[in-house]
Design an enzyme around this catalytic site. Structure first.
Site, short mmCIF file in Angstrom:
data_model
loop_
_atom_site.label_atom_id
_atom_site.label_comp_id
_atom_site.label_asym_id
_atom_site.label_seq_id
_atom_site.Cartn_x
_atom_site.Cartn_y
_atom_site.Cartn_z
N ASN A 164 -12.74 9.55 -1.42
CA ASN A 164 -11.96 10.15 -2.49
C ASN A 164 -10.96 10.71 -2.62
OD1 ASN A 164 -11.96 11.71 -5.72
ND2 ASN A 164 -14.56 10.98 -5.17
N GLU A 207 0.96 -1.36 -0.07
CA GLU A 207 0.12 0.16 0.20
C GLU A 207 0.54 1.59 0.38
OE1 GLU A 207 -3.22 0.13 -1.25
OE2 GLU A 207 -3.80 -1.42 0.29
N HIS A 208 0.86 2.45 -0.93
CA HIS A 208 0.68 3.68 -0.87
C HIS A 208 2.84 3.62 -1.20
CE1 HIS A 208 -2.60 6.04 0.41
NE2 HIS A 208 -2.65 5.16 0.81
N ASP A 268 3.48 2.04 -4.84
CA ASP A 268 3.80 2.11 -6.39
C ASP A 268 3.94 3.69 -6.12
OD1 ASP A 268 1.39 3.22 -5.31
OD2 ASP A 268 -0.39 2.67 -7.60
N ASP A 303 -3.53 0.57 -9.92
CA ASP A 303 -4.81 0.84 -10.69
C ASP A 303 -4.57 0.84 -11.94
OD1 ASP A 303 -4.83 0.82 -8.03
OD2 ASP A 303 -6.06 3.26 -8.16
N SER A 355 -11.10 0.87 -6.65
CA SER A 355 -10.29 1.52 -7.41
C SER A 355 -11.26 1.51 -8.78
CB SER A 355 -9.05 0.46 -8.12
OG SER A 355 -8.96 1.47 -9.63
N SER A 356 -12.87 2.17 -8.08
CA SER A 356 -14.19 2.94 -9.14
C SER A 356 -13.29 3.44 -9.60
CB SER A 356 -15.43 2.44 -8.44
OG SER A 356 -14.97 4.38 -7.86
N GLY A 385 -12.12 1.96 -2.22
CA GLY A 385 -11.00 1.45 -2.44
C GLY A 385 -10.91 0.56 -2.56
#
EC number: 2.7.1.157
Length: 458
Positions: A233, A49-50, A52, A190, A145-146, A143
């Site tokens: 968001n 997480e966090h 990339d 994502d 990734s929509s 979370g």
């Protein structure tokens, strides 16, 4: 990994209830029939997480939930967008004058990001118009990734309408860059998994160059997603972009400390690569070079030997120029330790030890602790949900996605799944105040889904 673009698949629309419903709604809306459909999946990040946007590998899988768009090219040079969800109003604009308002992360702006990214990649001025009807079943702000799935789907739609060809890797890179039109300084995970995903396998996604490697998940366990029902968001909050800047500043201070050309450094991974040392050693360098107290902009300027004006205009992004303190030590510690956990996770999946599920669960638990304490991207509801999941049988549970709301992902032994789902449903969604999201979107087991593709009517 093959470099071909997303496949086009011929389908009998009448045999696919969701496509058929979308086709009927499209006709009701536009008085005509769609020429094709495109889909791009959401994703769950299992671990990593966090990191990339710091240059490090991540380990996501695509979920079955996706964005689906019905499309009809038109000759009017007008882009007409509609959504099956009545909460999202219709939008219309000229296809040749795309203006994306960063101050308002409205749903159609994510479509415009993908559209504009493809348009600019090919250097096109005059574009054909489109009628598009969007249908998404990824819970928004969860979370999963929509928003990125919508950017990717829009990019694929635009590419298809133009009759152009790009590889999946090229599409992922364009869509990752184009999401920055709306102000999100993401790292590309994502978009990469949305295009590169394959059914039945998670992927280790590596960057510079972008590539994806299959990671076979344990057969005796399932991954369960639980929605905290707290929406977050990325584009609407400064938390995310502040973390990106804190990591960038930490990289520059670490580079300066080690005598590297710090002004060229943007990512924490670049410092490690330049020094040629392991992640454990980078954690020791972080201990030596950075202090745990927050840094003020003035102190950062003093460390780097630059003016406040240079910091604001040359390093910080526009939406982080007024931040008063930056936690550099904590963010770097999280990134280097989380990057190590990703590689450990992949190694365990390859070696298949007897206690595999427990070992993977331990890494997921460590990841959540680091996200909560060092990166400070959790929230009380996520922490409560993680505790409940562990209490009722998850070997490991952690927040997934940006955090500050959204979902958890848990690894659950297959035989415990029915009791796990029932107990978590009662403990989190019924006993505490009843949550508003539909039940099926709250809590579900998932398996690795396929990547983006185009459907043509047979």
């Amino acid at each position: 990994m093959a470099a071909e673009g997303p496949a086009a698949r011929r389908v009998q629309v009448a045999e696919h209830p969701r496509l058929l419903k979308l086709k009927d709604m499209f006709y009701s809306k536009f008085g005509s029939m769609p020429k094709f459909y495109a889909r791009a999946p959401g994703r769950v990040n299992i671990i990593g997480e966090h990191i990339d946007y710091c240059g490090y590998s991540v380990l996501p899988m695509a979920v079955e939930q996706d964005m689906l768009i019905a499309v009809e090219p038109v000759q009017t040079h007008t882009l007409q967008l509609a959504n099956t969800n009545p909460l999202y109003p219709d939008f219309s604009t000229s296809a040749n004058n795309i203006d994306i308002d960063k101050t308002k992360p409205l749903w159609h702006n994510y479509f415009l990001c993908g559209f504009k990214g493809i348009q600019e990649h090919f250097g096109l001025n005059k574009l054909t118009g489109m009628n598009c009807l969007v249908d998404g079943n990824i819970p928004p702000g969860s979370g999963l990734s929509s928003s990125s799935a919508l950017v990717c789907c829009a990019g694929l739609v635009t590419l298809t309408v133009l009759g152009q060809k790009l590889s999946k890797v090229e599409l992922a890179e364009i869509c990752a860059k184009s999401e920055r039109y709306i102000g999100t300084e993401g790292g590309g995970m994502d978009q990469s998994i949305s295009f590169l995903a394959e059914e039945g396998t998670a992927k280790l996604i590596e960057f510079s160059p972008l590539r994806a490697t299959d990671v076979k998940l344990p057969s005796g366990a399932v991954f369960v997603i639980a929605n905290s029902c707290v929406e977050m968001n990325k584009a609407a909050t400064s938390h995310f972009n502040i973390r990106v800047m804190e990591c960038r500043l930490a990289a520059k201070l670490l580079a300066k400390y080690k005598g590297l050309q710090w002004d060229k450094v943007l990512r924490l991974e670049e410092v490690q690569a330049s020094l040629g040392i392991g992640l454990e050693e980078m954690l020791l360098v972080t201990e030596d070079a950075l202090h745990s107290e927050p840094y003020s902009p003035k102190e950062i300027c003093r460390c780097l030997g630059i003016s406040l004006e240079e910091l604001r205009t040359q390093i910080l992004s526009p939406n982080t120029q007024d931040v008063l303190t930056f936690k550099l030590y904590q963010r770097a510690k999280h990134v280097y330790s989380e990057a190590a956990r990703v590689y450990q996770f992949k190694k365990i999946c390859e070696e298949v030890p007897d206690n595999m599920v427990q070992l993977l669960g331990d890494l997921m638990n460590q990841s959540h602790t680091s996200c909560r304490d060092l990166y400070e991207c959790s929230c009380p509801e996520l922490d409560q949900l993680v505790d409940i999941c562990r209490k009722f049988g998850a070997q490991g549970s952690r927040l997934t996605g940006a955090g500050w709301g959204g979902c958890t992902v848990s690894i659950v032994p297959a035989e415990k799944l029915p009791s796990f789902l029932a107990n978590v449903q009662e403990a989190y969604y019924q006993r505490s105040s009843p949550r508003e999201a539909p039940e099926k979107q709250n809590l579900f087991a998932t398996k690795p889904g396929g990547g983006a593709l185009v459907f043509l009517e047979a």
